[in-house]
Motif scaffolding. Structure first.
Motif, PDB file in Angstrom:
ATOM      1  N   HIS A   8       0.814  -1.227   0.000  1.00  0.00           N
ATOM      2  CA  HIS A   8       0.000   0.000   0.000  1.00  0.00           C
ATOM      3  C   HIS A   8       0.840   1.267   0.000  1.00  0.00           C
ATOM      4  O   HIS A   8       0.570   2.196   0.749  1.00  0.00           O
ATOM      5  N   VAL A  10       2.138   4.778  -0.625  1.00  0.00           N
ATOM      6  CA  VAL A  10       1.599   6.063  -1.045  1.00  0.00           C
ATOM      7  C   VAL A  10       2.759   7.052  -1.046  1.00  0.00           C
ATOM      8  O   VAL A  10       3.581   7.051  -0.126  1.00  0.00           O
ATOM      9  N   PRO A  17      -0.488  12.956  -3.947  1.00  0.00           N
ATOM     10  CA  PRO A  17       0.283  11.722  -4.130  1.00  0.00           C
ATOM     11  C   PRO A  17       0.128  11.157  -5.544  1.00  0.00           C
ATOM     12  O   PRO A  17      -0.938  11.241  -6.136  1.00  0.00           O
ATOM     13  N   LEU A  19       1.508   7.923  -6.155  1.00  0.00           N
ATOM     14  CA  LEU A  19       1.273   6.504  -5.868  1.00  0.00           C
ATOM     15  C   LEU A  19       0.163   6.410  -4.831  1.00  0.00           C
ATOM     16  O   LEU A  19       0.209   7.061  -3.785  1.00  0.00           O
ATOM     17  N   ASN A  20      -0.853   5.618  -5.136  1.00  0.00           N
ATOM     18  CA  ASN A  20      -2.004   5.519  -4.234  1.00  0.00           C
ATOM     19  C   ASN A  20      -2.213   4.098  -3.747  1.00  0.00           C
ATOM     20  O   ASN A  20      -3.330   3.590  -3.759  1.00  0.00           O
ATOM     21  N   GLY A  21      -1.168   3.444  -3.330  1.00  0.00           N
ATOM     22  CA  GLY A  21      -1.323   2.082  -2.839  1.00  0.00           C
ATOM     23  C   GLY A  21      -0.759   1.072  -3.817  1.00  0.00           C
ATOM     24  O   GLY A  21      -1.498   0.356  -4.480  1.00  0.00           O
ATOM     25  N   THR A  45       7.365   4.708  -8.890  1.00  0.00           N
ATOM     26  CA  THR A  45       7.471   3.563  -7.978  1.00  0.00           C
ATOM     27  C   THR A  45       8.930   3.213  -7.713  1.00  0.00           C
ATOM     28  O   THR A  45       9.339   3.032  -6.562  1.00  0.00           O
ATOM     29  N   GLY A  57       3.000   6.832   2.966  1.00  0.00           N
ATOM     30  CA  GLY A  57       2.151   5.793   3.526  1.00  0.00           C
ATOM     31  C   GLY A  57       2.576   4.421   3.053  1.00  0.00           C
ATOM     32  O   GLY A  57       3.304   4.277   2.075  1.00  0.00           O
ATOM     33  N   GLY A 210      -1.323   5.086 -10.368  1.00  0.00           N
ATOM     34  CA  GLY A 210      -0.652   4.891  -9.083  1.00  0.00           C
ATOM     35  C   GLY A 210      -1.114   3.695  -8.295  1.00  0.00           C
ATOM     36  O   GLY A 210      -0.907   3.621  -7.095  1.00  0.00           O
ATOM     37  N   GLN A 211      -1.775   2.742  -8.976  1.00  0.00           N
ATOM     38  CA  GLN A 211      -2.216   1.528  -8.275  1.00  0.00           C
ATOM     39  C   GLN A 211      -1.997   0.311  -9.153  1.00  0.00           C
ATOM     40  O   GLN A 211      -2.034   0.409 -10.370  1.00  0.00           O
TER      41      GLN A 211
END
Ligand SMILES: Nc1ncnc2c1ncn2[C@@H]1O[C@H](COP(=O)(O)OP(=O)(O)OP(=O)(O)O)[C@@H](O)[C@H]1O
Ligand SMILES: [Mg+2]
Lengths: 234, 334
Positions: A8, A10, A17, A19-21, A45, A57, A210-211
């Motif tokens: 996850h 972030v 953000p 990257l969201n997870g 990433t 996160g 971002g996921q």
């Protein structure tokens, strides 16, 4: 315990953000390939793993220890290397000096590793005294990979290693990556030549906004009609 | 022959000395630019303060009754260089590092360095006043006069002991710098960071350490240049401030970020300045015998009057940048 594990994650460049997870797990025996549309956060990433941007996160673990927001001069000695997509050689320095810079964090004798790199890329041995800036695109990519291998990494991260190369060189660089992996170095790479790269990937990740959208072996992703339709151009 | 020796005394020797000083100053500026990407204006003050460190040490040594075969200024130079290196590190830590941490743009750092210039100069004036000092108040400045009568010259070749030592010390330092940059791990890391700072970081190079080493080298060389300048002329609070323009010109002409370029640029500008203010009448006077009355040579005949010496650096700078915008050694343009 995986060599590298993202849960996850972030993070971003200070604003919203990017990257969201993101979730990922890579073993030392793996070739992991990240694909996805432009702006999906693929490069972000890799940079997040390498401490080049703020992770706000989630967790990033390398060999079971948290490495989130550690800087490269701490990560390289622990066995992580990174080849950025652009400007990835010291153009004014000789090929050999480029390799030496990859071994900067090592206190031991690295001549054997250099020999190993020259065996992997014989053309670099020929041009060891030449400034890296004078080499062709494909040879520069080899210098960049060689530099990153000089620290004897457990995991090598590559951002679009085939970008801008002619089809012949793309195949050559992919073959080299497989060979490096067979020598015991885990690989995590971002690729635009998605279909070609997934073909030899033991782990594939489709990233969008971002996921992770899809995760599986390379073959599974290629065979998945939905992945093929939305991300591999039919 | 007499005329040729006069030319060598006036142009070659003084040009070499000036060139050495410019070169050592310019190398520091170019190294700092290569690593931190800003024009370090206060470099002149590292030079001047370095000269004052050396002056104080020399005075201290003299007060202890220490007598050395070479001028004390050279004997204390290594200690003064260490002090200057520490001083440079302190300035970076106190002023530039906090700005870098906040991501300040190069122009902000440039302006901060102008502030540092004024501050250091003010401090020097506070302690030493505005007057000038000489390293040779207690010592004598040996002058070597090489008699060249056998060559048919009525003039001797004149070089002072400090000038001779200066040239030797500069050559040794440049060689040492060369080996440092091409052979040592940290020297190569410095070149790597100047070439591509992001990639240097990605390679795991300790960039904070490289920054410190850069200040140490730049500070030590600035001290050397400043002390030599003070030994050649006199020591005063605006010693190096007056020559910061030709020094910057040398760094830019050589290609910013290029150590060898800065050395070449320094020598070029040093010789050019000496040549530009050279009084040609001294050499061409014999012609007066054959020239008609109305074409007699004037008392002084030089390319540039001495008081406009500073323009020489500008002219060279403009010409080089027009022909080769990146400098002789293809440096960074940003
Ligand atoms: N240095 C940066 N500062 C701010 N935003 C950035 C920065 N680099 C990238 N971004 C933004 O982050 C998002 C993701 O970028 P990223 O480079 O990770 O995409 P990518 O998946 O690698 O795409 P590509 O296929 O084009 O390489 C984009 O919207 C981009 O604009
Ligand atoms: Mg990218």
């Amino acid at each position: 315990m995986a060599l590298l594990e993202l849960k996850h994650v972030v993070g971003g460049y200070g604003g919203a953000p990017i990257l969201n997870g993101v979730n990922m797990a890579i073993e030392q025996s793996d070739i992991g390939v990240i694909v996805g549309p432009n702006g999906a956060g693929k490069s972000t990433t890799l940079k997040a793993i390498f401490g080049l941007l703020k992770v706000t996160g989630g967790t990033i673990e390398f060999l079971g220890e948290s490495i989130a927001n550690s800087l490269p001069d701490k990560l390289v000695p622990r066995g992580l290397s990174f080849v950025p997509q652009e400007k990835n050689v010291f153009t004014s320095m000789s090929v050999e000096e480029n390799l030496e810079m990859g071994a900067f964090t090592r206190k031991d004798d690295f001549s054997e590793t250099m020999q190993w790199v020259y065996e992997m890329f014989p053309v670099l041995a020929e041009k060891r005294r030449q400034p890296a800036g004078e080499l062709s695109g494909g040879q520069r990519q080899m210098v960049a990979m060689g530099r990153a291998l000089m620290s004897k990494p457990k995991l090598l991260m590559l951002d679009e290693p085939s970008a801008g190369l002619s089809p012949r060189y793309v195949i050559e660089i992919f073959e080299t990556i497989v060979r490096v992996n067979q020598e015991g170095v885990g690989i995590l790479m971002v690729e635009q030549n998605a279909r070609q790269a997934l073909a030899f990937a033991s782990k594939g990740f489709v990233l969008a906004q971002g996921q992770n959208r899809f995760t599986g072996t390379g073959q599974e992703l290629i065979a998945d009609p939905e992945v093929a339709k939305s991300f591999l151009g039919g | 022959m007499t005329e040729l020796i006069f030319f060598i005394n006036q142009v070659v020797i003084s040009g070499a000395v000036l060139g050495c000083i410019y070169a050592l100053g310019a190398v520091g500026i170019t190294l700092v630019f290569g690593i931190l990407r800003f024009a370090h204006f206060a470099h002149s003050e590292l030079m001047t303060s370095g000269a004052f460190f050396a002056f104080l040490l020399a005075a201290l040594f003299a007060s202890w009754g220490i007598v050395t075969p070479i001028p004390l200024g050279f004997v204390v130079l290594p200690i003064a260089m260490v002090m200057s290196a520490i001083f440079a590190l302190g300035i970076d830590k106190g002023f530039y590092a906090p700005l870098r941490k906040r991501g300040a743009k190069p122009v902000i750092l440039l302006i901060a360095s102008i502030g540092v210039t004024l501050m250091v100069q003010g401090l020097i004036r506070l302690f030493f006043g505005a007057g000038s000092y000489s390293f040779f108040e207690t010592e004598t400045k040996d002058v070597f006069r090489v008699d060249l009568a056998w060559l048919g010259s009525t003039r001797p070749l004149v070089i002072t002991e400090p000038q001779l030592l200066m040239i030797i010390v500069t050559v040794v330092s440049v060689l040492a710098l060369h080996f440092f940059l091409t052979r040592s791990r940290l020297g190569k890391a410095m070149r790597a960071m100047a070439d591509n700072a992001d990639l240097a970081q990605v390679s795991g190079i300790n960039t904070a350490l490289v920054v410190r080493v850069t200040w140490i080298v730049a500070g030590a060389l600035a001290c050397m240049a400043g002390t030599m300048l003070a030994l050649d002329v006199t020591l005063k609070p605006d010693l190096a401030f007056n020559i910061i323009i030709p020094i910057f010109a040398a760094a830019i002409v050589g290609g910013l970020g290029q150590a060898y370029g800065a050395i070449a640029g320094g020598l070029l500008i040093g010789f050019a300045e000496s040549l530009a203010v050279f009084n040609w009448t001294m050499v061409l006077r014999p012609l007066n015998g054959v020239l008609p009355e109305w074409a007699q040579l004037p008392a002084t005949l030089s390319f540039v009057p001495t008081e406009y010496k500073l323009t020489v650096a500008f002219v060279i700078l403009v010409v080089v940048l027009l022909v080769r915008p990146t400098g002789i050694f293809k440096g960074a343009s940003s």
